[in-house]
Design an enzyme around this catalytic site. Structure first.
Site, PDB file in Angstrom:
ATOM      1  CB  VAL A 108      73.691  36.305  51.114  1.00 40.44           C
ATOM      2  CG1 VAL A 108      74.653  37.012  50.188  1.00 40.44           C
ATOM      3  CG2 VAL A 108      74.387  35.311  51.996  1.00 40.44           C
ATOM      4  N   GLY A 111      66.914  39.111  54.148  1.00 38.77           N
ATOM      5  CA  GLY A 111      65.792  40.049  54.055  1.00 38.77           C
ATOM      6  C   GLY A 111      66.220  41.487  53.814  1.00 38.77           C
ATOM      7  N   GLY A 113      67.703  42.413  50.897  1.00 37.25           N
ATOM      8  CA  GLY A 113      67.690  42.673  49.456  1.00 37.25           C
ATOM      9  C   GLY A 113      69.044  42.540  48.775  1.00 37.25           C
ATOM     10  CB  SER A 114      72.100  40.528  49.480  1.00 37.70           C
ATOM     11  OG  SER A 114      71.539  39.244  49.348  1.00 37.70           O
ATOM     12  CB  ALA A 116      66.953  43.224  44.643  1.00 38.28           C
ATOM     13  CB  ALA A 117      71.464  45.544  46.540  1.00 40.53           C
ATOM     14  CG  ASP A 158      63.332  42.377  47.889  1.00 46.20           C
ATOM     15  OD1 ASP A 158      62.361  42.722  48.574  1.00 46.20           O
ATOM     16  OD2 ASP A 158      64.140  41.481  48.232  1.00 46.20           O
TER      17      ASP A 158
HETATM   18  O1  PMV Z   1      63.220  38.101  52.030  1.00 41.64           O
HETATM   19  P1  PMV Z   1      63.001  39.370  51.312  1.00 41.64           P
HETATM   20  O2  PMV Z   1      63.293  40.570  52.090  1.00 41.64           O
HETATM   21  O3  PMV Z   1      63.544  39.399  49.922  1.00 41.64           O
HETATM   22  O4  PMV Z   1      61.414  39.541  51.231  1.00 41.64           O
HETATM   23  C1  PMV Z   1      60.614  39.018  50.319  1.00 41.64           C
HETATM   24  C2  PMV Z   1      59.238  39.536  50.573  1.00 41.64           C
HETATM   25  C3  PMV Z   1      58.154  38.518  50.288  1.00 41.64           C
HETATM   26  O5  PMV Z   1      56.938  39.239  50.391  1.00 41.64           O
HETATM   27  C4  PMV Z   1      58.176  37.422  51.324  1.00 41.64           C
HETATM   28  C5  PMV Z   1      58.288  37.928  48.901  1.00 41.64           C
HETATM   29  C6  PMV Z   1      58.039  38.890  47.778  1.00 41.64           C
HETATM   30  O6  PMV Z   1      58.393  38.548  46.645  1.00 41.64           O
HETATM   31  O7  PMV Z   1      57.462  39.968  47.984  1.00 41.64           O
END
Ligand code: PMV
Length: 320
Positions: A108, A111, A113-114, A116-117, A158
């Site tokens: 979690v 970065g 995408g936990s 959204a997945a 994501d």
């Molecule tokens: O932290 P992550 O991997 O969910 O990345 C979000 C990416 C951002 O550009 C920072 C935010 C977004 O909504 O696109």
């Protein structure tokens, strides 16, 4: 019974600037995934078990705005939501209630995408359990609504890359474009082990932008140009050129103040170990970084990342 699974994701180029309408590139990471299983249960109610986040609760005991509860409520409790139309609990079903088991190997707040997945896997499992088919576009739109609960102002990258489970060239509010990956290429993902909230880094970048829009619009333009060039390289078998573009993108993310000492350390370690380029990925301040490597040195780069403090590494190949 219904089951569904959704992969993790990693952003290759363009994070943060994508919130301001610039293009970004992201790919699914199949080595990690969220899995949902739904069964009828003799016990009344809708029971959610998600041991990874220590969640064992009946739906109605969860606060409103809870992302998992919000997905389920849209299916069961709202009169006529769009996208899905709900099937009332009990209709055409055998047990008194249902059990929803959620597990995930995606760390979690890292970065990958936990959130959204889990949303995508849960939406797909519920749609199958309730025999209510949804198109990919509906799943994506639904997951985006839930992303807003996690992030506030998500770009939608994501939920899009995870719903379609394909490499994407993404521009906010524009139709999804699937990347036509030429020659496959290998990246090593290194996890700092530091959990950081995307919502906070996005909000800090917004403060910078509000204080000097002209300056930051230029920076976002530069990031957007890098993402466009990266697409060309990926689609024309020139993936080795992505390394330098990653280095340039990382420097711009440092300017945005969203890198961190831990991320910078892993990025340097990867470059020293022979990676063609490296950058942080996602919201930043913690979470993961990526390094572009020749396949034969992937293991060595992974070991160097661990020596430099990475809590975990994943070697993944981006292929058509
Ligand atoms: O932290 P992550 O991997 O969910 O990345 C979000 C990416 C951002 O550009 C920072 C935010 C977004 O909504 O696109």
């Amino acid at each position: 019974m219904a089951t569904s699974s959704a992969p993790g994701k990693i952003i290759l180029f363009g994070e943060h600037a994508v919130v301001y309408g610039r293009p970004a590139l992201a790919v699914p990471v199949m080595q990690v995934h969220a899995d949902v299983e739904i069964t009828d249960s003799p016990r009344a109610g809708i029971w959610i078990n998600a041991p990874d986040i220590d969640l064992h609760a009946e739906l109605n005991s969860l606060p409103s705005g809870h992302p998992i509860a919000s997905v389920i409520k849209k299916f069961f409790l709202r009169p006529a939501p769009s996208p899905p139309t709900p099937l009332p609990l009990g209709e055409g079903r055998r047990g008194e209630g249902i059990e929803i088991n959620i597990s995930s190997t995606i760390p979690v707040a890292s970065g990958l995408g936990s959130g959204a997945a889990v949303s995508v896997a849960l939406i797909c499992a519920l749609s199958s359990f309730l025999s209510h088919p949804l198109s990919d576009e509906q799943v994506n739109q639904f997951a985006y609504e839930i992303e807003k609960l996690h992030h506030g102002t998500p770009s939608g990258i994501d939920n899009t890359v995870i719903t379609y489970a394909k490499p994407v060239y993404f521009i906010k509010r524009q139709p999804i474009e699937i990347l036509k990956v030429g020659e496959p290429f290998t990246i090593v993902i290194g996890d700092t082990g530091v959990h950081a909230l995307t919502k906070e880094s996005v909000s800090d970048v917004r403060k910078l932008w509000e204080a000097d829009k002209a300056k930051w619009e230029k920076v976002f333009d530069e990031v957007g140009e890098i993402a466009k060039k990266a697409r060309e390289k990926i689609e024309s078998d020139a993936w080795e050129k992505l390394g330098e573009l990653m280095n340039q993108n990382h420097a711009l993310l440092q300017n945005m103040t969203v890198s961190s000492p831990e991320l910078d350390k892993l990025v340097s370690a990867a470059r020293q170990a022979g990676a063609l380029g490296a950058k942080m990925s996602g919201g930043g301040r913690g979470g993961n970084m990526i390094a572009l490597v020749e396949p034969e040195i992937a293991e060595a780069v992974s070991r160097s990342l661990k020596d430099a403090g990475a809590k975990n590494t994943i070697i993944t190949t981006v292929s058509p």
